[in-house]
Design a protein around this motif. Structure first.
Motif, PDB file in Angstrom:
ATOM      1  N   GLU A 190      -5.637   6.258 -11.846  1.00 17.34           N
ATOM      2  CA  GLU A 190      -5.425   5.795 -10.472  1.00 17.34           C
ATOM      3  C   GLU A 190      -6.745   5.531  -9.763  1.00 17.34           C
ATOM      4  OE1 GLU A 190      -3.038   8.798  -8.690  1.00 17.34           O
ATOM      5  OE2 GLU A 190      -1.227   8.184  -9.760  1.00 17.34           O
ATOM      6  N   VAL A 191      -7.721   6.412  -9.957  1.00 21.02           N
ATOM      7  CA  VAL A 191      -9.030   6.216  -9.330  1.00 21.02           C
ATOM      8  C   VAL A 191      -9.686   4.947  -9.847  1.00 21.02           C
ATOM      9  CG1 VAL A 191     -11.378   7.154  -9.219  1.00 21.02           C
ATOM     10  CG2 VAL A 191      -9.425   8.627  -8.760  1.00 21.02           C
ATOM     11  N   LEU A 192      -9.634   4.716 -11.149  1.00 20.98           N
ATOM     12  CA  LEU A 192     -10.220   3.500 -11.712  1.00 20.98           C
ATOM     13  C   LEU A 192      -9.520   2.249 -11.195  1.00 20.98           C
ATOM     14  CD1 LEU A 192     -10.866   4.614 -15.390  1.00 20.98           C
ATOM     15  CD2 LEU A 192     -12.536   4.287 -13.555  1.00 20.98           C
ATOM     16  N   GLY A 220       0.823  -1.206   0.000  1.00 24.18           N
ATOM     17  CA  GLY A 220       0.000   0.000   0.000  1.00 24.18           C
ATOM     18  C   GLY A 220       0.855   1.252   0.000  1.00 24.18           C
ATOM     19  N   GLY A 221       1.933   1.231   0.770  1.00 25.57           N
ATOM     20  CA  GLY A 221       2.859   2.360   0.778  1.00 25.57           C
ATOM     21  C   GLY A 221       3.559   2.531  -0.559  1.00 25.57           C
ATOM     22  N   VAL A 222       3.957   1.415  -1.155  1.00 24.35           N
ATOM     23  CA  VAL A 222       4.591   1.475  -2.479  1.00 24.35           C
ATOM     24  C   VAL A 222       3.617   2.052  -3.501  1.00 24.35           C
ATOM     25  CG1 VAL A 222       5.484   0.060  -4.374  1.00 24.35           C
ATOM     26  CG2 VAL A 222       6.233  -0.373  -2.025  1.00 24.35           C
ATOM     27  N   TYR A 231      -9.752  -2.490  -7.635  1.00 23.78           N
ATOM     28  CA  TYR A 231      -9.175  -3.255  -6.527  1.00 23.78           C
ATOM     29  C   TYR A 231     -10.191  -3.447  -5.413  1.00 23.78           C
ATOM     30  CZ  TYR A 231      -6.492  -4.250  -2.339  1.00 23.78           C
ATOM     31  OH  TYR A 231      -6.061  -4.801  -1.171  1.00 23.78           O
ATOM     32  N   VAL A 232     -10.865  -2.388  -5.028  1.00 23.31           N
ATOM     33  CA  VAL A 232     -11.844  -2.488  -3.945  1.00 23.31           C
ATOM     34  C   VAL A 232     -13.008  -3.382  -4.360  1.00 23.31           C
ATOM     35  CG1 VAL A 232     -13.517  -1.163  -2.592  1.00 23.31           C
ATOM     36  CG2 VAL A 232     -11.202  -0.305  -2.879  1.00 23.31           C
ATOM     37  N   PHE A 285     -13.803  -6.861  -2.256  1.00 26.86           N
ATOM     38  CA  PHE A 285     -14.994  -6.986  -1.434  1.00 26.86           C
ATOM     39  C   PHE A 285     -16.152  -7.687  -2.120  1.00 26.86           C
ATOM     40  CE2 PHE A 285     -12.683  -3.498   0.573  1.00 26.86           C
ATOM     41  CZ  PHE A 285     -12.599  -4.013   1.853  1.00 26.86           C
ATOM     42  N   SER A 286     -16.007  -8.062  -3.376  1.00 28.54           N
ATOM     43  CA  SER A 286     -17.114  -8.753  -4.046  1.00 28.54           C
ATOM     44  C   SER A 286     -17.358 -10.133  -3.445  1.00 28.54           C
ATOM     45  CB  SER A 286     -16.843  -8.876  -5.541  1.00 28.54           C
ATOM     46  OG  SER A 286     -15.744  -9.730  -5.772  1.00 28.54           O
TER      47      SER A 286
END
Length: 83
Positions: free
Chosen positions: A40-42, A10-12, A47-48, A52-53
């Motif tokens: 980046e937003v896409l 996450g930091g990377v 990823y989310v 979470f699916s």
């Protein structure tokens, strides 16, 4: 405090995103920054959604609109109906 692999990556990702925005500004100005930010937003949304699916409740094809799809939801529906 120990960091796990998720915190490390996450930091990377955060540092790479910041560097991409700065590089976009230096190379092409504000329009490139908007394009990089949109990508980046896409990527974060994908990823989310993928992460979470698997936690979402999935209805079976034979269930009606008021049918409970899991035991926990069935008990909650019974408590609501009893009240």
């Amino acid at each position: 405090m120990e960091f796990g692999p998720e915190q490390f990556w996450g930091g990377v990702a955060a540092v790479a995103a910041a560097l991409a925005v700065v590089a976009g500004y230096l190379l092409g100005g504000p329009r490139v920054v908007w394009a990089v930010s949109a990508v980046e937003v896409l990527a974060v949304m994908a990823y989310v959604g993928r992460r979470f699916s698997s936690k979402a409740h999935v209805r079976r094809a034979g269930d009606g609109p008021d049918a409970a799809h899991c035991e926990r939801c069935r008990r909650a529906r019974e408590r609501l109906d009893a009240a």
